[in-house]
Every structure is written in C-alpha cells, then in structure tokens.
Design a protein around this motif. Structure first.
Motif, PDB file in Angstrom:
ATOM      1  N   UNK A 223       0.839  -1.207   0.000  1.00 39.19           N
ATOM      2  CA  UNK A 223       0.000   0.000   0.000  1.00 39.19           C
ATOM      3  C   UNK A 223       0.868   1.250   0.000  1.00 39.19           C
ATOM      4  N   UNK A 224       1.918   1.242   0.791  1.00 39.42           N
ATOM      5  CA  UNK A 224       2.792   2.418   0.838  1.00 39.42           C
ATOM      6  C   UNK A 224       3.454   2.659  -0.523  1.00 39.42           C
TER       7      UNK A 224
ATOM      8  N   UNK B 265     -10.199   1.992   2.529  1.00 41.34           N
ATOM      9  CA  UNK B 265      -9.800   2.565   3.810  1.00 41.34           C
ATOM     10  C   UNK B 265      -8.312   2.414   4.065  1.00 41.34           C
ATOM     11  N   UNK B 266      -7.765   1.253   3.723  1.00 37.71           N
ATOM     12  CA  UNK B 266      -6.351   1.009   3.961  1.00 37.71           C
ATOM     13  C   UNK B 266      -5.490   1.982   3.170  1.00 37.71           C
ATOM     14  N   UNK B 267      -5.906   2.304   1.926  1.00 41.38           N
ATOM     15  CA  UNK B 267      -5.146   3.233   1.101  1.00 41.38           C
ATOM     16  C   UNK B 267      -5.266   4.654   1.640  1.00 41.38           C
ATOM     17  N   UNK B 268      -6.440   5.033   2.076  1.00 42.87           N
ATOM     18  CA  UNK B 268      -6.623   6.374   2.632  1.00 42.87           C
ATOM     19  C   UNK B 268      -5.784   6.533   3.887  1.00 42.87           C
ATOM     20  N   UNK B 269      -5.788   5.520   4.750  1.00 43.68           N
ATOM     21  CA  UNK B 269      -5.001   5.600   5.978  1.00 43.68           C
ATOM     22  C   UNK B 269      -3.506   5.645   5.679  1.00 43.68           C
ATOM     23  N   UNK B 270      -3.095   4.890   4.668  1.00 43.60           N
ATOM     24  CA  UNK B 270      -1.676   4.922   4.297  1.00 43.60           C
ATOM     25  C   UNK B 270      -1.301   6.287   3.736  1.00 43.60           C
ATOM     26  N   UNK B 271      -2.209   6.899   2.995  1.00 40.94           N
ATOM     27  CA  UNK B 271      -1.937   8.245   2.498  1.00 40.94           C
ATOM     28  C   UNK B 271      -1.835   9.229   3.654  1.00 40.94           C
ATOM     29  N   UNK B 272      -2.696   9.088   4.650  1.00 46.26           N
ATOM     30  CA  UNK B 272      -2.603   9.953   5.836  1.00 46.26           C
ATOM     31  C   UNK B 272      -1.236   9.801   6.498  1.00 46.26           C
TER      32      UNK B 272
ATOM     33  N   UNK C 113      -6.951  14.222  14.523  1.00 45.64           N
ATOM     34  CA  UNK C 113      -7.040  14.084  13.070  1.00 45.64           C
ATOM     35  C   UNK C 113      -5.776  13.480  12.455  1.00 45.64           C
ATOM     36  N   UNK C 114      -4.701  13.434  13.207  1.00 47.71           N
ATOM     37  CA  UNK C 114      -3.446  12.903  12.679  1.00 47.71           C
ATOM     38  C   UNK C 114      -3.320  11.431  13.021  1.00 47.71           C
ATOM     39  N   UNK C 115      -2.577  10.680  12.214  1.00 47.53           N
ATOM     40  CA  UNK C 115      -2.381   9.260  12.531  1.00 47.53           C
ATOM     41  C   UNK C 115      -1.620   9.091  13.846  1.00 47.53           C
ATOM     42  N   UNK C 116      -1.776   7.952  14.509  1.00 43.46           N
ATOM     43  CA  UNK C 116      -1.040   7.728  15.769  1.00 43.46           C
ATOM     44  C   UNK C 116       0.465   7.642  15.506  1.00 43.46           C
ATOM     45  N   UNK C 117       1.246   8.069  16.500  1.00 44.14           N
ATOM     46  CA  UNK C 117       2.694   8.046  16.364  1.00 44.14           C
ATOM     47  C   UNK C 117       3.252   6.705  16.822  1.00 44.14           C
TER      48      UNK C 117
ATOM     49  N   UNK D 105       2.236   2.316  10.928  1.00 48.19           N
ATOM     50  CA  UNK D 105       1.897   1.939   9.560  1.00 48.19           C
ATOM     51  C   UNK D 105       0.389   1.825   9.388  1.00 48.19           C
ATOM     52  N   UNK D 106      -0.051   1.951   8.132  1.00 49.17           N
ATOM     53  CA  UNK D 106      -1.488   1.875   7.856  1.00 49.17           C
ATOM     54  C   UNK D 106      -2.047   0.501   8.184  1.00 49.17           C
ATOM     55  N   UNK D 107      -1.217  -0.533   7.947  1.00 51.77           N
ATOM     56  CA  UNK D 107      -1.712  -1.878   8.257  1.00 51.77           C
ATOM     57  C   UNK D 107      -1.922  -2.054   9.754  1.00 51.77           C
ATOM     58  N   UNK D 108      -1.012  -1.471  10.553  1.00 49.99           N
ATOM     59  CA  UNK D 108      -1.196  -1.539  12.012  1.00 49.99           C
ATOM     60  C   UNK D 108      -2.430  -0.758  12.444  1.00 49.99           C
ATOM     61  N   UNK D 109      -2.622   0.417  11.832  1.00 49.08           N
ATOM     62  CA  UNK D 109      -3.813   1.200  12.162  1.00 49.08           C
ATOM     63  C   UNK D 109      -5.083   0.458  11.773  1.00 49.08           C
ATOM     64  N   UNK D 110      -5.038  -0.170  10.593  1.00 51.11           N
ATOM     65  CA  UNK D 110      -6.223  -0.883  10.131  1.00 51.11           C
ATOM     66  C   UNK D 110      -6.530  -2.072  11.031  1.00 51.11           C
ATOM     67  N   UNK D 111      -5.475  -2.727  11.510  1.00 53.37           N
ATOM     68  CA  UNK D 111      -5.676  -3.857  12.401  1.00 53.37           C
ATOM     69  C   UNK D 111      -6.384  -3.412  13.687  1.00 53.37           C
ATOM     70  N   UNK D 112      -5.990  -2.252  14.193  1.00 51.16           N
ATOM     71  CA  UNK D 112      -6.658  -1.736  15.381  1.00 51.16           C
ATOM     72  C   UNK D 112      -8.117  -1.391  15.094  1.00 51.16           C
ATOM     73  N   UNK D 113      -8.371  -0.828  13.903  1.00 55.56           N
ATOM     74  CA  UNK D 113      -9.741  -0.478  13.553  1.00 55.56           C
ATOM     75  C   UNK D 113     -10.621  -1.719  13.426  1.00 55.56           C
ATOM     76  N   UNK D 114     -10.058  -2.776  12.817  1.00 55.01           N
ATOM     77  CA  UNK D 114     -10.843  -3.994  12.631  1.00 55.01           C
ATOM     78  C   UNK D 114     -11.152  -4.679  13.957  1.00 55.01           C
ATOM     79  N   UNK D 115     -10.337  -4.437  14.942  1.00 56.57           N
ATOM     80  CA  UNK D 115     -10.627  -5.031  16.251  1.00 56.57           C
ATOM     81  C   UNK D 115     -11.933  -4.496  16.832  1.00 56.57           C
ATOM     82  N   UNK D 116     -12.382  -3.329  16.319  1.00 57.43           N
ATOM     83  CA  UNK D 116     -13.669  -2.790  16.764  1.00 57.43           C
ATOM     84  C   UNK D 116     -14.791  -3.753  16.428  1.00 57.43           C
ATOM     85  N   UNK D 117     -14.654  -4.457  15.283  1.00 58.39           N
ATOM     86  CA  UNK D 117     -15.715  -5.374  14.868  1.00 58.39           C
ATOM     87  C   UNK D 117     -15.723  -6.665  15.685  1.00 58.39           C
ATOM     88  N   UNK D 118     -14.610  -6.973  16.317  1.00 63.83           N
ATOM     89  CA  UNK D 118     -14.497  -8.284  16.957  1.00 63.83           C
ATOM     90  C   UNK D 118     -15.542  -8.474  18.061  1.00 63.83           C
ATOM     91  N   UNK D 119     -15.776  -7.416  18.849  1.00 66.00           N
ATOM     92  CA  UNK D 119     -16.775  -7.539  19.921  1.00 66.00           C
ATOM     93  C   UNK D 119     -18.168  -7.755  19.340  1.00 66.00           C
TER      94      UNK D 119
END
Length: 781
Positions: free
Chosen positions: A401-402, A475-482, A560-564, A703-717
């Motif tokens: 993606x990057x 979403x993964x591409x948008x997050x990677x662009x961010x 609004x900024x990605x996590x560090x 990384x965007x993949x790490x961010x996306x992984x955290x976002x997808x964990x929202x669905x797990x519950x």
C-alpha cells in the motif's frame, strides 16, 4: 466341338505369353502387330479377356515385388551425409522410373485389349484406366516393403533442394540461409567457382516430375515434406521473433509463407514452374488446402513463441504494442488461451513473485500487465485470470500500500501518477456499478471462461481501482496516504503545502471528500501553524526574552493525525525545555484557553558545532541533537547512562549514536562507552553512514496496516456477540449485520467483504473461531 475349344484354349494361352511377355518375364520378346491382332481376336472369341487382364496385372505385381521394389529400396539404407543422400534418392527414383517405363508397351497392348474386347463393362469404370491401375499396383507394392528409416534420404534430398531454392530464387533475394564463409555458396555449400545450384535445381525438378508421373509424390514424400516445412517454418518464425517486439511480424511471416514455401511447393507439383495455372484443378485445390494448414501451423507456432516471450513483452509495453497486436490476432485463430494463462502465470511466479524482487518492481510489472493484457484481450478475462496470483502475493507484502501511494504522489513521470491525473472515479468490486451506455453494434459477449459476476467491473475498473481491489477496501489506502502525508509534513523544514494540496485534490476525485477529510484538516494545521508561529515571532513579549535558539512549531490537531509510532517520551536538555516552555506561554497568551503538548522526538534541529579543528553546520533529529548536547557537559558517556538521562531505550540510543560516530565527533572506547573527539579522526565512515541513512528514513507514524488492524478489532466484539446469540453464521450474514450495526454514525469504520474474510480467517488460524461448512462459530470453552 468342345474338344476343338479345349485345344484352342491351350493354344491361346501360349499365344498370350507371346503377346504379353511379362508372364514369363521375357520383356524383350517381339510380337508383330499382325500377330498381336490375331491373338486379341482369339481372346475375344473365347471371351477370356477379363481373365487375361487379371493374369497380366498379377504377373506385373509379382515382377515389381520381386525385382523392382528391392532394387529401389536398396538405395535408402546406410546414408549419413546429406550430399550423398541427395544423390542416392535421385538415383533411386531414376532407376524406378526407368524400370517402370519398360512396361509402357505392355500397358498399351492392355489398352488395346480393353478397347477390342470391351473389358470395361466387366471390370467396372474404376478399373478401366490401365495406367491408373498400373500406378496403383506400383504404389501399393512399393509401400508394402517400406524399409526402416527410409525417410532419412528423402529429408536430405528436399532439405538441400530447399536451401538451394532459397538461395537462388529472385523473389526472396537477400534471404540467404547459408551461414558459411563468403567464398562458399549458401545453397549447395560448394566453392563459388564450383557452384552446383543450377544442377541441383534441374535434378530436383526432374525427380519430382517422375514421381508425379508415377503418382508417388504425395504418398512417398508427403509426410517428410510436411515435416520439413514445419521445421523450416518454426525456425524462421523463431529467428524473426527473437528479441523483436516493436515491429509487427505477422504480415511479414504470411508473405514469407506465400513467396517462399508455397512458391516452392508449386514448383514441386508443377515440375519446375512457379505458376499454379500449370497445375491441374485437383492439385491446385490440394495445394490450397495445404496452404490453409500451413497458415494455421504458422499462427500456432508464432503464438507459442510469443507466449514464451510474453513476460518480456509485458515488461517492455508499450514499446511492444506491435507484438501484442499480432498475438491478439493469432489467439483468435488458435486455441491456445489456456496455454497462455498457464505459461504466463508460471513466468510471473518464477521471475516476479518471490522475495528477491522489490515491491515497486512488482507493481511496475503488474501495471504493465494490466495495460498489455487489456490490449491483448479487451474483455478483461485474461487479465482477471492471469493476475490473480499477483494480487494474492501483493496482499501478502506489508509495504504494498505504501508503494502504491508513493507511486501516486511521485512528481516524476510514472504510470500511477499519470493514472491519478486522469481523475476517474474509483470502482470497487463490491460496489454496485452502473453500466455505461454502450454502442450495441460493437458489443461482444464475454468469453466462455469469464466470470459473469465480474463482467461490469472488468470493463470499467482502471489501474488504481484494480490496485485498491487487491485489498477490497479503500480505507487502507486512505489511511496509508494519511501516514505518508504526515511523514512528509513532519520532515519538511518549512510550511509549504502547495504540492500536497495538489495531490490531495487529485485523490479527492478518486476516493471522495469524506474519506480524505482528515487529510484536509492536517494541511489546514500546517497553514494555521504558519500563521500562529508568525504571530508568536512578532510578539514583543516573546522576542524580547532571552532565547537560546530560534523556535518554530508545527501545531497538530491530535485527533485528526495518525497515531505516532514511539511509545517513549524523550527527555530534552534543561535549556531546551525552558525555551519550549516560553513558546508554550506565548501560544497560551495568543489562544487563551488552549495549550501545547510537545512531541519531543519529532522535528528538526539545526546545530552549529565548533571543535578544535573543525566546525559542523548540520540538521538532525531531536534525539541526535540531545545525544550530542549531553557531550557538551561531559566528554564521556555510556549508553546506559544516556538512556537513563534521556528517558529513552538503550537500544534506540545505541542505534542513534552511530550517526555521530560516522561524523567523527564520537568514538567508542570500550563496549557501549563513547567519548567526544576534538581532533579530526574519521574511520569507517562509509559503513556507518549507510546505516544511518537507512535508519533516518524510518516513519514516525504507525503503519497503515497496524492502524487498520486496530480499527478492525472494533468489529471483533460485535462478531463475538452475534455468534454468542446465533451460534453460527455465514460470512455474508456477518458482513450484512456489521454494515447494519457496527458501521453507522460519524467516524464509523467500514469493512469490505474480502477484508472481513481475511480477518475472520486469521481468527480461525489463531483458534479464536471455528469454520465448518461455510459457517463461523465460537470454539466451546
């Protein structure tokens, strides 16, 4: 009366032997015309003409079997040299023609017997042609005694003749097949002063003429001739296509087949004439049918060779457009689509899809494949089938993606940057796509191997859409662009954002404004930071205070900024902290109820370092600046001491301190102990510089993949709750319920069906879910 007839019959048989001397193998026996006429009349009276006819042909067959055929086939054994084989085949045909020519008087007498006694009404129309029956007898008798390896000298004969023909025929002047020295003839291989080409051509045509007269040409040499022509076609096609992709070859090959091969065949069947009008209608029809077969073989051979080269053709696209166009035409005339798919997939697997190839190179090849295969098959079926392994492999690479986003934002000319400028809407496989108005007169159905569910997307998806569809979600591409945008904004030493704004506007046309709202806020933060910093720098209450160094800040809206990435907080030197506190105070005075929270490990520091013998003027990161500033207070530091003072991990300090070692400012005296070097003594600089350069380009953002992984964990519950209540559910049902309940409201995270499948499959591998019969369920505790 009967006794007279019996005596007459005994007498007539002795006369038959005299009239048709083949019965007793006395071919030189003479019989005058009057004697022959009397014998024919007696045969007619006794009504035994059919028996005589059969008896003569049986004797002819026996004689050929015992005397002619063995002599003929004897010439076909123990031949190794081509020139000797040519001579042996010519002699064999000459001897056969000469022996069979001695039967002509006999055959003429049989014709007379047939005419006088009207044998045709007894034998039938098919046996009334004496010469045809004789040739059939010769052909069947000869071919019944075929020796093993008889095709060797036939192949040698026609191979030499074809070489000579190609060397001397004016219609193909310049296409010499001889590769020998210039003093040697390219056709016959003799010295130029002793060239035998004309003699060979004469003997060649004479031999073919005799075989045609005996009706042996097709049966005796047909298979060999076809094989030889196939070998020559394959050799010529391979030579023409070797490393050449930018010139269309198909028309040239068709012309070569017509002017060389078919011209040669016409000369063979006509006994030397190059004009087909000299041939009979059946022969012309046979040659025409043979031409169609050879054309098909030409297309098939060309297609197979181009399929072998297709990977290189794709890599060189669009320069290889002529080869693609030729291959498209040939695919329509052959049945080699399956071979193409299997061969190209194997080539991609062995030459592209392995760890030794960089991700940007894989993407470049994938984009070239998209363009080339769309030209090859406008329906998109080949593209969809061939590139499926590429998409699967790209999905497994963490930096895909990057690399895609970097390619989109590349200022230099590139395929992805050009695609972004086009500004087409993103088309995802999972979305509903409305059919564009098509010209129904030009409409063609999809091939039989097409997936009907993807027909619309296959026609409409562009390159960027296909890359996004590798993951099934934008979403993964948008997050990677961010993340990439954040890295660019944080790494620059000014507030200029014109370039980033232009890229953002182009991306908004692709992904939509809602998806990129956070990125707009990030760019606005830069603009606001420039304005706020200007106001602070112009504030006299701030500028009149004593300052250790000039300070400027990039003020970020944290939500609004990605996590560090960093989880530790750098402890800056005391004087630096005091200066930053002054900046915060000036900001609070300007903004009232708002304050600043520093990210001390981010930013750029301009240092001027003075030593005994040298000066440094350099830009470094805060952690590098902090390390060297501590050596201002003490000349020698251990890594553990620095780690404790700076509140940073020792592993990070050890990695960062190598930069100053490479610059010659620090020296490692003992393990993990460094001392300041006032004198100029730089060693092993090139090695450490390479380490630092690699380390310096690390992203400060997660990384965007790490961010996306955290976002997808929202669905797990949600998924756990659904499976707890409903026991088991299929993938489609889970996706529908997540869209209904978990993807609502502002800031909600969306998840496409392919991405959800990968997420659930990973949970299955981690033994947090069970999959049975297409149904997901929770494991029993």
């Amino acid at each position: 009366m009967m006794a007279v007839v019996d005596n007459d019959q005994k007498s007539i048989f002795s006369q038959i032997e005299f009239a048709f001397p083949i019965l007793n193998q006395q071919l030189q026996t003479k019989c005058t015309d009057d004697q022959f006429a009397k014998i024919v009349n007696d045969i007619k009276v006794l009504n035994i003409a059919p028996r005589v006819d059969r008896l003569v042909f049986q004797s002819i067959e026996q004689f050929i079997r015992s005397n002619v055929a063995p002599v003929f086939w004897k010439e076909f054994t123990n031949v190794t040299e081509e020139e000797y084989g040519f001579e042996r085949f010519k002699n064999a045909v000459d001897g056969l023609y000469s022996n069979l020519s001695e039967f002509l008087p006999l055959l003429k007498r049989l014709q007379v017997l047939q005419a006088q006694c009207e044998i045709a009404k007894y034998l039938g129309h098919s046996l009334s042609n004496v010469l045809g029956r004789f040739n059939l007898t010769v052909r069947s008798t000869l071919l019944s005694q075929l020796p093993f390896g008889h095709e060797t000298i036939i192949k040698q004969f026609y191979k030499i003749a074809f070489n000579v023909f190609c060397n001397t025929d004016s219609s193909i002047h310049g296409n010499l097949l001889g590769d020998g020295p210039q003093s040697q003839c390219g056709g016959c291989k003799y010295e130029l002063e002793n060239c035998q080409c004309q003699l060979i051509v004469f003997m060649f045509h004479e031999t073919n003429r005799k075989l045609i007269e005996l009706e042996l040409l097709e049966r005796l040499v047909g298979n060999v001739l076809t094989l030889l022509i196939h070998i020559r076609i394959e050799s010529h096609v391979r030579k023409s296509c070797e490393g050449t992709f930018d010139v269309s070859q198909l028309e040239l090959l068709e012309n070569w087949l017509e002017t060389v091969v078919m011209n040669w065949l016409t000369r063979i069947y006509s006994g030397g004439s190059s004009k087909s009008v000299a041939l009979s209608q059946p022969i012309r029809e046979a040659i025409s049918k043979f031409k169609q077969k050879l054309l098909h073989f030409l297309y098939e051979t060309y297609t197979k060779i181009r399929i072998e080269q297709l990977f290189n053709i794709i890599i060189e696209y669009p320069d290889s457009q002529p080869a693609i166009d030729d291959l498209r035409i040939c695919l329509e005339r052959t049945d080699l689509r399956k071979v193409l798919v299997e061969t190209l997939q194997e080539a991609l697997k062995t030459r592209l899809l392995h760890p030794g190839v960089n991700t940007p190179d894989i993407l470049t090849a994938y984009i070239a494949a998209i363009k080339a295969l769309r030209q090859l098959d406008p329906s998109g079926v080949l593209l969809e089938t061939v590139t499926e392994p590429v998409k699967v492999y790209l999905r497994s690479r963490e930096d895909t993606v990057r690399c895609v986003i970097s390619g989109l934002l590349d200022d230099s000319p590139s395929d992805l940057a050009d695609e972004l400028i086009k500004g087409e809407y993103l088309q995802l496989d999972e979305g509903s796509v409305e059919e564009e108005d098509e010209n129904w007169e030009k409409w063609l159905p999809d091939p039989v191997d097409a997936d009907p569910c993807k027909s619309t997307q296959r026609r409409m998806s562009d390159i960027i859409s296909m890359l996004v569809n590798v993951y099934g979600s934008q979403d993964l591409f948008v997050n990677e662009y961010r993340t990439l945008l954040a890295d660019r904004l944080l790494s620059q030493l000014n507030y200029h954002t014109e370039r980033e704004i232009r890229h953002l506007e182009l991306l908004k046309r692709r992904f939509g404004e809602n998806q990129l709202h956070y990125c707009e806020v990030m760019l606005k933060d830069v603009y606001d930071s420039k304005r706020i910093d200007g106001n602070i720098q112009s504030d006299t209450s701030y500028t009149l205070e004593e300052q250790y160094f000039l300070t400027s800040a990039l003020i970020l809206s944290a939500q609004f900024w990605p996590p560090f990435k960093e989880e530790w907080k750098l402890q800056l030197p005391k004087n630096v902290q005091e200066q930053l506190a002054k900046y915060v105070k000036a900001f609070e005075a300007l903004k009232g109820n708002r304050t600043l929270c520093w990210k001390p490990h981010l930013g750029n520091v301009h240092l001027e370092i003075e030593l005994k013998e040298r000066k440094f003027d350099i830009n470094v990161t805060p952690i590098h600046a902090t390390i060297i500033l501590h050596f201002q207070d003490k000349n020698e530091w251990a890594v553990e001491e620095l780690a404790e003072v700076m509140h940073a991990p020792a592993t990070v300090i050890r990695r960062k301190i190598t930069f100053w070692v490479s610059q010659g400012l620090l020296k490692e005296t003992t393990t993990d102990v460094f001392v300041l070097q006032e004198e100029n003594a730089v060693k092993n600089r090139s090695v450490t510089e390479s380490i630092v350069e690699e380390e310096e380009v690390e992203s400060a953002m997660a990384s965007a993949s790490d961010q996306r992984e955290e976002e997808l964990q929202v669905f797990w519950s949600y998924i756990v709750g659904m499976l707890t209540n409903l026991d088991s559910m299929p993938l489609d049902r889970i996706h529908q319920m997540l869209k209904m309940f978990a993807s609502q409201g502002p800031g909600a995270v969306e998840c496409g069906l392919p991405e959800l499948r990968h997420f659930l499959d990973r949970k299955v591998r981690e033994h947090q879910l069970l999959l049975s019969g297409g149904l997901y369920r929770l494991p029993k505790s």
